[in-house]
Scaffold this motif. Structure first.
Motif, PDB file in Angstrom:
ATOM      1  N   GLU A 126       0.811  -1.213   0.000  1.00 17.05           N
ATOM      2  CA  GLU A 126       0.000   0.000   0.000  1.00 17.05           C
ATOM      3  C   GLU A 126       0.849   1.270   0.000  1.00 17.05           C
ATOM      4  OE1 GLU A 126      -2.817  -0.117   3.121  1.00 17.05           O
ATOM      5  OE2 GLU A 126      -3.911  -1.856   2.329  1.00 17.05           O
ATOM      6  N   THR A 127       1.909   1.280   0.764  1.00 12.22           N
ATOM      7  CA  THR A 127       2.761   2.471   0.806  1.00 12.22           C
ATOM      8  C   THR A 127       3.419   2.728  -0.544  1.00 12.22           C
ATOM      9  OG1 THR A 127       3.199   2.104   3.161  1.00 12.22           O
ATOM     10  CG2 THR A 127       4.697   3.573   1.974  1.00 12.22           C
ATOM     11  N   LEU A 128       3.931   1.678  -1.165  1.00 14.85           N
ATOM     12  CA  LEU A 128       4.550   1.827  -2.478  1.00 14.85           C
ATOM     13  C   LEU A 128       3.513   2.254  -3.516  1.00 14.85           C
ATOM     14  CD1 LEU A 128       6.993   1.567  -4.326  1.00 14.85           C
ATOM     15  CD2 LEU A 128       6.474  -0.884  -4.562  1.00 14.85           C
ATOM     16  N   GLY A 129       2.332   1.661  -3.453  1.00 20.48           N
ATOM     17  CA  GLY A 129       1.276   2.041  -4.383  1.00 20.48           C
ATOM     18  C   GLY A 129       0.867   3.489  -4.225  1.00 20.48           C
ATOM     19  N   ASN A 130       0.792   3.958  -2.986  1.00 17.86           N
ATOM     20  CA  ASN A 130       0.429   5.356  -2.756  1.00 17.86           C
ATOM     21  C   ASN A 130       1.539   6.301  -3.225  1.00 17.86           C
ATOM     22  OD1 ASN A 130       0.144   7.748  -0.270  1.00 17.86           O
ATOM     23  ND2 ASN A 130      -1.637   7.197  -1.496  1.00 17.86           N
ATOM     24  N   MET A 131       2.796   5.872  -3.077  1.00 21.32           N
ATOM     25  CA  MET A 131       3.913   6.691  -3.575  1.00 21.32           C
ATOM     26  C   MET A 131       3.856   6.822  -5.098  1.00 21.32           C
ATOM     27  SD  MET A 131       7.006   5.221  -1.189  1.00 21.32           S
ATOM     28  CE  MET A 131       8.247   6.046  -2.173  1.00 21.32           C
ATOM     29  N   LEU A 132       3.584   5.716  -5.791  1.00 17.07           N
ATOM     30  CA  LEU A 132       3.482   5.772  -7.243  1.00 17.07           C
ATOM     31  C   LEU A 132       2.306   6.635  -7.679  1.00 17.07           C
ATOM     32  CD1 LEU A 132       4.206   2.019  -8.121  1.00 17.07           C
ATOM     33  CD2 LEU A 132       5.760   3.969  -8.337  1.00 17.07           C
TER      34      LEU A 132
END
Length: 680
Positions: free
Chosen positions: A655-661
């Motif tokens: 989720e954190t990586l997805g939100n960063m992208l």
């Protein structure tokens, strides 16, 4: 040690065997066998014997040896059910209770000496000893019992079919507040509320600093103020008058629906075609007027965007009421058939003519008539029905042809028609509680224009409403509206306008495309932060201030104009959450309409929805820049492979990586788009 579940009869999905379904059918007075059936009771008793489930001798693998040892030490349970046959004196005789033999379906054909019926052959067969589920059939030559079991299986098949709401019943309006509204207790008690306050403190400091520097350089807090001059230089009154006329012209859709209701226009044949032709003419006028008048980009953005909103409102109003007009016409036809049926005199004997009572599915009659049940039944019949005509069409033809009907047929026909009439009436009332909003009572001048000013793009017969107007709340949001516009103008004047003029200078000086493209990274870096601020502020301006002001003034209680899109981990989540009114419109009138009308799957419908949305956004960019480049269309369609990427095993739970992208795309997207239009 692994154990095996004991064999059991065919389940109906509610924990009962086939026998229970058959017993329930026999106990139903409206469907009980004819009087002549008691002559076959002796044959039925002979055919139905003790239950002895059998398991085929199929070898299993070595891994199930321990399980087979446990099964060998167990006794197979006896599953029985009671069948009551009606005697000549209309009373149930306990001596007629028998216990049928139930055998696996693979042995039924050999036991009876003839092929199994098709509806039993279609059931799953079990050939492995280790299987937990076994399928059994009742071996009996009694035709009535087989008919009862067939109808029981049909009833249970209708219940277990996957349900799907009808395309025009997906949007549900409820009384709620937007995320940042102070009336929303969840937002006020959020642990991140302080960051929201910090954001506006930082914006205040930035605006004060920018205004002070402009005052020192030019003697005006707004600086040279080219943007304000552009906004109010000319045609302001013409813009407001044109916008009012545009909103008034939406009444054409209301007039058309009145003609449809009066049956001057058939919606299913020519009505929807005429409506689409009018919508095409409407949007052509909206786009053409700014070009003819050569309006500045500020006038163009406001007028074109508002015109697209009015277009979507007309489409939703027309196609929803057009759908209801077909429902209303069908209900009126059924009421006429019901009156004809009341005039039919039943014959005194059992009518041999078709349609017979056994030919109709009656399981839905036990459910309350409703629009959802009606559409679910239509969907299940479209998948399972082998005949070309529906039950109601068969009944209508029988009434028109005046075939002899017995009392049982008349009673069942009346129940089937009344159930559909009540279900269609539920569709015509929708979520409305006031009879004045039921179709066709809703087709009034005031109802149409009330919908036009409501902050929603999806037409419903009735919406949740608030009790009163909070004028202090309206004043608060109005001040926020003016303040946000002022902030946006200052940011544009101080940080965006100089960069834009630099690109204009490059073109005027005759720089080649290669030379201008070499400046692309520097222009992008200069625009990335101010465009991010403008993007955030424009969203807040529309979805938090403008729509809430309209909602308060119109007593509109559903303030869920957006969801927590800033927490998005994929682009499809962002598309759902950042603009709920448009998402609801696309869901109902593009996504579901594509599935139902064009008979496409959900993936193709998603592609159509994204492509249409991208084309509309590209149209706005063409109106602003007077260039048709397709940059926005390409960038928006690139969201689809990014959605697929977010569902892979590498990003699915990140989720954190997805939100960063996601935020990386938001940061670079608007500024990159503007830079492409300015440089190329």
């Amino acid at each position: 040690m692994a154990t095996r579940e004991e064999p059991r009869p065919v389940s109906n999905g509610r924990g009962h065997g086939v026998g229970a379904a058959a017993a329930a059918k026999l106990d139903n007075a409206s469907l009980r066998p004819r009087r002549e059936a008691h002559h076959h009771s002796a044959d039925l008793a002979e055919a139905l014997r003790a239950v002895k489930p059998r398991v085929p001798d199929t070898p299993s693998d070595s891994s199930s040896d321990s399980g087979r040892e446990d099964r060998d030490n167990k006794t197979e349970p006896v599953q029985s059910f009671l069948l009551r046959r009606k005697s000549t004196n209309d009373s149930y005789d306990d001596s007629a209770v028998v216990t049928p033999e139930i055998v696996p379906i693979e042995h039924a054909e050999a036991r009876s000496g003839r092929p199994s019926p098709k509806y039993l052959q279609s059931l799953p067969k079990s050939n492995a000893v280790g299987d937990e589920k076994k399928t059994y059939v009742v071996v009996s030559d009694d035709a009535e019992l087989r008919e009862i079991l067939r109808r029981g299986l049909e009833r249970e098949k209708e219940k277990v079919l996957p349900t799907r709401r009808e395309k025009l019943r997906d949007t549900v309006f409820t009384k709620q507040f937007s995320c940042f509204d102070r009336q929303n207790q969840d937002a006020a008690n959020s642990q991140f509320h302080g960051f929201y306050v910090l954001f506006w403190i930082g914006m205040t400091i930035l605006i004060l600093k920018t205004g002070a520097e402009n005052w020192r350089k030019t003697g005006n807090p707004l600086g040279t103020n080219e943007i304000m001059k552009t906004m109010f230089r000319r045609d302001v009154v013409v813009l407001l008058l044109s916008d009012g006329i545009m909103c008034g012209l939406t009444g054409v859709s209301w007039v058309m629906q009145r003609l449809v209701f009066r049956q001057y226009i058939n919606w299913e044949r020519s009505g929807w075609i005429i409506q689409n032709m009018w919508q095409t003419l409407f949007i052509a006028g909206v786009v053409g007027l700014p070009l003819v008048r050569d309006w500045p980009w500020t006038h163009t953005v406001f007028f074109v965007l508002h015109g697209i909103v009015m277009l979507m409102k007309q489409h939703s109003y027309a196609f929803y009421n057009g759908h209801l007009s077909t429902v209303y016409k069908k209900r009126q036809s059924l009421l006429f058939k019901l009156k004809q049926l009341e005039l039919v005199s039943p014959v005194s004997y059992s009518s041999p003519t078709s349609p017979q009572v056994s030919a109709f599915a009656t399981s839905h009659l036990e459910l309350p008539p409703s629009a959802n049940e009606y559409h679910e039944r239509c969907k299940s019949l479209s998948k399972s029905q082998s005949t070309e005509r529906s039950d109601i069409e068969t009944i209508s033809n029988a009434i028109e042809e005046a075939v002899p009907l017995d009392l049982e047929q008349l009673h069942l026909f009346e129940r089937l028609i009344k159930w559909e009439v009540d279900a269609l009436a539920d569709e015509l009332t929708g979520k409305a509680t006031d009879p004045t909003h039921y179709y066709p009572n809703n087709l009034t001048f005031l109802n149409h224009y009330e919908y036009i000013v409501l902050p929603t793009l999806v037409y419903e017969l009735q919406y949740p409403r608030s009790d009163s107007i909070n004028w202090s709340y309206v004043a608060e949001k109005s001040c926020a509206l003016i303040g946000v516009i002022f902030v946006m103008i200052m940011i544009s004047q101080a940080f965006i306008y100089p960069v834009v003029m630099r690109t204009v200078y490059m073109k005027e000086m005759g720089w080649s495309t290669i030379q201008r493209f070499q400046e692309f990274p520097w222009v992008l870096s200069d625009l990335i932060f101010p465009f991010m601020m403008e993007y955030m502020l424009s969203w807040y301006l529309i979805w938090e201030t403008v729509l809430n002001i309209l909602a308060e003034l119109t007593y509109f209680a559903d303030r869920s104009f957006y969801d927590a899109w800033w927490n998005s981990v994929s682009w499809d989540q962002y598309a759902r959450d950042w603009n709920r009114p448009v998402h609801n419109f696309l869901l109902r009138h593009v996504y579901h309409s594509s599935i139902s009308s064009m008979k496409v799957n959900k993936h193709t419908a998603t592609l159509i929805t994204f492509f249409l949305s991208a084309c509309v956004h590209e149209l706005v960019m063409w109106c602003i820049f007077k260039k048709l480049r397709g940059y926005l269309l390409i960038l928006q369609m690139c969201q689809l492979p990014l959605v697929k990427l977010s569902r892979t095993k590498w990003l699915r739970n990140q989720e954190t990586l997805g939100n960063m992208l996601f935020w990386a795309g938001i940061f670079t997207g608007p500024s990159m788009l503007c830079t492409l239009y300015l440089i190329l």
